[in-house]
Scaffold this motif. Structure first.
Motif, mmCIF file in Angstrom:
data_model
loop_
_atom_site.group_PDB
_atom_site.id
_atom_site.type_symbol
_atom_site.label_atom_id
_atom_site.label_comp_id
_atom_site.label_asym_id
_atom_site.label_seq_id
_atom_site.Cartn_x
_atom_site.Cartn_y
_atom_site.Cartn_z
ATOM 1 N N VAL A 23 0.841 -1.206 0.000
ATOM 2 C CA VAL A 23 0.000 0.000 0.000
ATOM 3 C C VAL A 23 0.873 1.251 0.000
ATOM 4 O O VAL A 23 0.696 2.164 -0.820
ATOM 5 N N VAL A 24 1.818 1.281 0.896
ATOM 6 C CA VAL A 24 2.704 2.440 0.979
ATOM 7 C C VAL A 24 3.546 2.537 -0.298
ATOM 8 O O VAL A 24 3.767 3.629 -0.835
ATOM 9 N N GLY A 25 3.993 1.392 -0.794
ATOM 10 C CA GLY A 25 4.769 1.373 -2.037
ATOM 11 C C GLY A 25 3.976 1.947 -3.198
ATOM 12 O O GLY A 25 4.504 2.719 -4.013
ATOM 13 N N ILE A 26 2.689 1.576 -3.284
ATOM 14 C CA ILE A 26 1.845 2.095 -4.365
ATOM 15 C C ILE A 26 1.733 3.610 -4.254
ATOM 16 O O ILE A 26 1.915 4.343 -5.236
ATOM 17 N N ILE A 27 1.440 4.063 -3.034
ATOM 18 C CA ILE A 27 1.258 5.511 -2.856
ATOM 19 C C ILE A 27 2.512 6.267 -3.281
ATOM 20 O O ILE A 27 2.451 7.199 -4.083
ATOM 21 N N PHE A 28 3.652 5.836 -2.740
ATOM 22 C CA PHE A 28 4.848 6.625 -2.987
ATOM 23 C C PHE A 28 5.347 6.495 -4.424
ATOM 24 O O PHE A 28 5.791 7.477 -5.018
ATOM 25 N N SER A 29 5.274 5.293 -4.998
ATOM 26 C CA SER A 29 5.749 5.198 -6.377
ATOM 27 C C SER A 29 4.842 6.022 -7.286
ATOM 28 O O SER A 29 5.316 6.655 -8.230
ATOM 29 N N PHE A 30 3.558 6.037 -6.963
ATOM 30 C CA PHE A 30 2.635 6.873 -7.751
ATOM 31 C C PHE A 30 2.957 8.353 -7.572
ATOM 32 O O PHE A 30 3.072 9.100 -8.537
ATOM 33 N N LEU A 31 3.085 8.741 -6.296
ATOM 34 C CA LEU A 31 3.295 10.166 -6.018
ATOM 35 C C LEU A 31 4.625 10.661 -6.591
ATOM 36 O O LEU A 31 4.688 11.719 -7.213
#
Lengths: 738, 738
Positions: free
Chosen positions: B403-411
């Motif tokens: 979840v955190v990986g998705i957020i940060f890679s997206f951001l």
């Protein structure tokens, strides 16, 4: 509206009728003799243990409720983020749910010895006592549920002055959904706490008693026996009662909220759509009572005849509700009567299909369970593997039944117009109401099972002889079959209700925004993307709302929510499974200690210390129920604050998708393992005492928390998370980060 | 573009370098002595069994591929619903995946006796042989994967004449995704078939050998021993190789497709975005080879030193890829270099966190596994309950890491702009590529485990003495620890890749519509709601597309899809679990029959009939792998045709949500049970032969299909369903009902 007002009073009336008949059946049961002194003593042990547990649980839950009520009060009176009725509504939801559990359990504990005593005379007399006690539970649940709903409706409809009808409708639905949240929160505690209690006692008692000491189930020499019987009452009676109280109220309230949303702008139709699910439930109560009276058997009836008799009761109620729900819709003059009626019938059929599938996959009469039993020839490991495999496969039919049910209830109610979201979603909600409308009688057939189980325990401990035990076992196994149908209705309605609650969430968001607009000219969502004015919000469609908030499947925030939701279902199950494991471990230690330290227990010379085992289960359950319950309530709040609407909806959908399938899997695996063991005990594959039996006992033990703790709690978890999201939607719109 | 063209050739070059070094390591391994005659004989038994199995499997898969290719050809040449390259691409994807499995497994079967023989000298020599053989597998997988990708790129980029650059890009991405589907389909067969084979032999052999006859693992008297060793090769080597081949190619191809979509309208940036993931993978290959050479230990090194040495290899590769990926982005002059680089680093960190969490929850050095072992004091049932409970809880960290990986890679990639979907999604994809970029070495540390396991089997059967066995055991357990990290990368990348594939699905839909618009002026979606003209489609944004197709969470069709997707994950696991149960049952019968009918097996006078056990596992695996695999391919097609885009996306997301969490749960429960058993065998809680040991053996047996059949197949299932949906999107837009 005069017409509608008159019809309304039928709802509180029938709730009082339910309570009246519950009292009547209770009196009837109490007239029966409780049997010998020993039977009375043992029953009173169990009753005292159960009441002590309930008192303890209500204390913990009370503190929890106090915290939440304070929080709601701050939000309502301090920040204007809730309406003023919300704290009270939350409280009554929890209170009436607890009351239903209390009455039902009290009756059950009075009934067990009386059922055992009746079983000394005949099978049919025993059925009568047990079933009437179950009916008390069934009627108390539906009676109190509908009573609370009516009471709030009266208060909000007749005593609240709001500037506009639309706002009044909003206050009605919001407040009542909060009441649903109270019921769900209390149900979660009851299911999880009761489930941990009963399975700790059951698993712990069996592990030492059956496997190590080689004494039979319910043997008075086992120190955990009383705790096990107490567990049947606090878990299978009080826990299940609170569970279905929550399902029943939840489906009615969610549907009412959707009805108000579907006919936004037309106050009369709104009111009718709100009343329709309540009226169907009210009629269902009367039909349930009729059904309950249909259940009687001649002296000396065979088991097959008894099963037929029970089936007759539920079938007649179901058939009549199909007819009468049409009549209600006709009298109400609601829009698209045939379509909404079609949705109700779809709901009923979906429930029946799930029930049949559950029976097929969990009854020892069919191949799946027999195959699990047969895999015991290669040991416990293959019993576990095949039970897990079968349980996973068994999710296909229930899920597909719900899928088809959703499609058709939506299509019927919307008049085959996929764009008519309002009515379509209302159709899904009312399908759940239809499914649960005759809960009075289906719960009676559910609740009498544990009573018969307890009667068997009483008979065993009082050494009433094999004939009596055989009769109580017959009743117990009868209960297992009818319970399968009940479970189908509970699971199916949970999926449909959760879906309806999703839609209510969006409606509540709108209300939250409107509330904020009372003090501001326009409202910008915290992420700054969406700006609303008052006229926007009321005219906006559900689909536009979804677009505004980007609640679509390519939004990473939605996907994140779905991941967290799926994970929540698993973590919640893991926590409750481990809780049972830990509490059972303590029980094992205690039973072993008693065998070791109190001489003469196994020879029957000395009585074991039953009370200590009850205390251990109580303590274990109280301690262990907190974390999963707090998680269920706090995660939707945190996700709402951090990830906003898109994340919250993802969370709810993810929890629903994974949780629903996981619940079916766990319930079916657990049920099948239980019956695979019974199949071996009935003399197949070597019978009792064989290696095959030992292997299936291990399967049954693993299945205990599956079917009685983790699995059934998931249904509540799914709905509670939705309710929390709904009730906290005001906070989400005001403070969320994304 | 000249600049870009030159850089491109580095990709095929490094794929050939990988293959060259694979050949070099193979030759090196082959130089070692295979040991005594008996060792050679046994190794050749295992090799023949493994090759016979693979041949049989490829036959079945070949027929399956033929059917699909014919179908694709009809769609491509008959209906213009696919481009002309699709059938060929599908074929090569499967072919190269199969080839990688074949080479890797062949090497492994040559290496086991050589490793055992090396272990007679020293631990470090044995490590060298085993690890270099593992490196062959690792390099063959990445080499062939990147080779196939480059080959198609060359064909499509240099030999295809298309009217516009945009169309050319589309053909490149579509065709290459089809190649991914071929790889996924072959991987599913390899994982499921291999998984069933190996676990049938393992479970069946253990149930009779260890538990009933009381002979140790890998004892030559057990008729299933050779089959068990064959299983390690076909399941843990060939199956895992195909699995990671699929993951590796899938992540690169999905990211390339997203890159093309993100920079629609700017052909140069499109080309760069397509090349970036391939270039990172190409550099990763070189760094992996460097890392592999870093792994060496002095003669007489301790186990701790060996672990350190292995860790050094992977750590250096990972550290270098962080540096070099920045260099690549810099040279490419891609947009937002720092952001995309941040996404790559995020991906690497996510993988490492998941790996660490996996290690914590499954290694006997930590409390969770020790607690499972301790619960054995109350029997097998509590071992199972606590293993399941722990496994469910263990999903929290990996899911939150993703979840955190998705957020940060997206951001990072989107420049902190949630509306910049194109670049954000590209960031998620490239995070997965970053995670898998050093697969060459991580797979080497994974693949050498089963080789060491097999070497142990060879040593046991040839009675090489306890010292040798101890050394191979040390290597084996070392492999378990490093494998945890590898698993983290596989699972994490699957979740990210699946997400990237979702986005590719939408892009492919557009391509499908454009294709239809070649013969018509406007295109109306089958439900009639959306009408497109050519200019619409190319200018439309991802989010608008979602709105058009109502792919939002209140659309009942989406919810239906999510239910079906969640269910698919469970049903698929159930089918594979039951398949293992059934095949193991047959193995048990066979082993019992041999003990009964062939006199003198247990006294060592007569050799058991190993070949028959291999044949039984082969037959079982071939028969049982078909249904789940066909289901995985047909369900997305059927859902697409019936429920259209909204239903399909629901299906994919539901499968992803439930499947990802279920996969983590099953892998961790299985791993923890395995190590709980090892913990007891190491002398804790009574050690080998105690009641606690028996209980943990049951746990381990249940865990076998969890961690080696059902769990790892889920990752492939999730991606394969997405790939099928993508490849069939043309059919969905043309013929779906809703």
């Amino acid at each position: 509206m005069q017409n509608v007002d008159n019809i309304f009073w039928f709802i509180p009336f029938s709730s009082l009728v339910a309570l009246g008949f519950a009292f009547y059946f209770f009196k009837q049961v109490m007239k029966e003799s409780e049997g010998t002194d020993k039977m009375i003593t043992i029953a009173s042990h169990v009753r005292k243990g159960a009441m002590a547990y309930l008192k303890q649980q209500y204390k913990v839950v009370g503190i929890f409720f106090l915290v939440i009520v304070v929080m709601f009060s701050v939000l309502a009176y301090g920040f204007n983020l809730q309406n003023e009725w919300v704290p009270g509504a939350f409280l009554t939801g929890g209170f009436f749910s607890a009351l239903a559990g209390f009455f039902g359990m009290k009756t059950a504990t009075y009934a067990s010895a009386r059922t055992a005593n009746a079983a000394r005379t005949s099978l049919s007399l025993a059925l009568r006592v047990a079933f009437r006690s179950g009916a008390v539970m069934g009627l108390v649940v539906v009676g109190l549920g509908l009573f609370d709903i009516s009471a709030w409706f009266i208060v909000l409809n007749y005593f609240v002055d709001e500037p506009s009808v639309a706002e009044k409708m909003m206050i009605i639905t919001t407040t009542m959904l909060t009441f649903g949240m109270g019921a769900s929160a209390q149900a979660l505690f009851a299911r999880v706490g009761g489930g941990i209690f009963t399975k700790a006692a059951d698993v712990g008692g069996d592990l030492v008693g059956k496997i190590e000491a080689g004494i039979p189930e319910d043997d008075p020499r086992n120190p955990a026996t009383i705790a096990d019987n107490v567990g049947d009452n606090v878990g299978d009676v009080a826990g299940m009662g609170a569970d279905l109280y929550e399902s029943y109220c939840g489906s009615i309230l969610a549907t009412a909220a959707l009805g108000a949303a579907a006919f936004m702008g037309n106050a009369e139709l709104q009111m009718k759509a709100i009343l329709a699910p309540m009226l169907i439930a009210a009629v269902g109560i009367i039909l349930s009572i009729i059904g309950i009276f249909m259940v009687k058997a001649n002296e000396g009836a065979t088991q097959r005849q008894l099963l037929k008799s029970l089936g007759r009761g539920t079938n007649i109620s179901s058939a009549l509700i199909i007819v009468f729900s049409w009549v209600i819709l006709y009298i109400l003059e609601l829009e698209n009567i045939w379509g909404i009626w079609g949705a109700i019938v779809t709901g009923l059929i979906t429930g029946i299909i799930i029930g049949r599938a559950t029976e097929y996959y969990t009854s020892e009469e069919y191949r799946p369970t027999q195959k699990i039993a047969e895999s015991s020839s290669t040991g416990a490991a293959t019993v576990i593997i095949s039970g897990l495999g079968m349980g996973m496969i068994s999710t296909a039919i229930p899920v597909m039944a719900v899928v088809v049910g959703i499609i058709f209830s939506f299509l019927f109610a919307s008049g085959f117009d996929m764009d008519n979201m309002g009515l379509g979603l209302y159709g899904i909600g009312i399908a759940a109401v239809g499914m649960l409308s005759t809960l009075g009688i289906t719960l009676a057939t559910d609740a009498y099972g544990p009573i018969a189980d307890n009667a068997g325990g009483n008979a065993e401990m009082c050494e009433l002889g094999p004939e009596v035990r055989k009769r109580t076992d017959a009743l117990d196994s009868l209960g297992n079959t009818t319970a399968a149908t009940g479970k189908g209705f509970a699971i199916g309605s949970a999926a449909l209700t959760a879906l309806a609650l999703l839609a209510s969430y969006i409606e509540e968001l709108k209300i939250g925004i409107i509330r904020l607009l009372e003090t501001a000219e326009s409202y910008a969502f915290p992420n700054g993307n969406v700006v609303f004015t008052a006229s926007d919000v009321s005219s906006i469609s559900l689909m536009d709302f979804m677009d505004f908030f980007k609640v679509n499947l390519m939004n990473p925030i939605v996907l994140i929510g779905i991941f967290i939701g799926s994970m929540m279902a698993f973590v919640f199950c893991g926590l409750t499974m481990n809780a049972v494991g830990r509490a059972a471990g303590k029980m094992v230690d205690e039973v072993r200690r008693q065998f070791r330290e109190i001489p003469g227990i196994l020879t029957g010379k000395n009585e074991p210390d039953y009370a200590n085992c009850v205390a251990i289960s109580t303590k274990g359950a109280q301690k262990e129920m907190l974390l999963p319950s707090i998680l269920a309530i706090s995660v939707p709040i945190v996700v709402g604050l951090v990830f906003g609407v898109a994340g919250t909806m993802g969370l709810l959908v993810g929890g629903l998708g994974a949780g629903f399938v996981l619940a079916v899997f766990m319930a079916n695996s657990g049920g099948a393992w239980d019956n695979a063991k019974k199949y071996v005990e009935a003399g197949h594959l070597g019978g009792k005492g064989s290696e095959a039996h030992k292997a299936t006992v291990i399967g049954d033990t693993v299945g205990d928390p599956f079917k009685d703790t983790s699995g059934p709690s998931l249904n509540i978890l799914i709905k509670l998370m939705s309710m929390v999201a709904i009730v906290m939607s005001g906070v989400t719109v005001a403070y969320s980060l994304m």
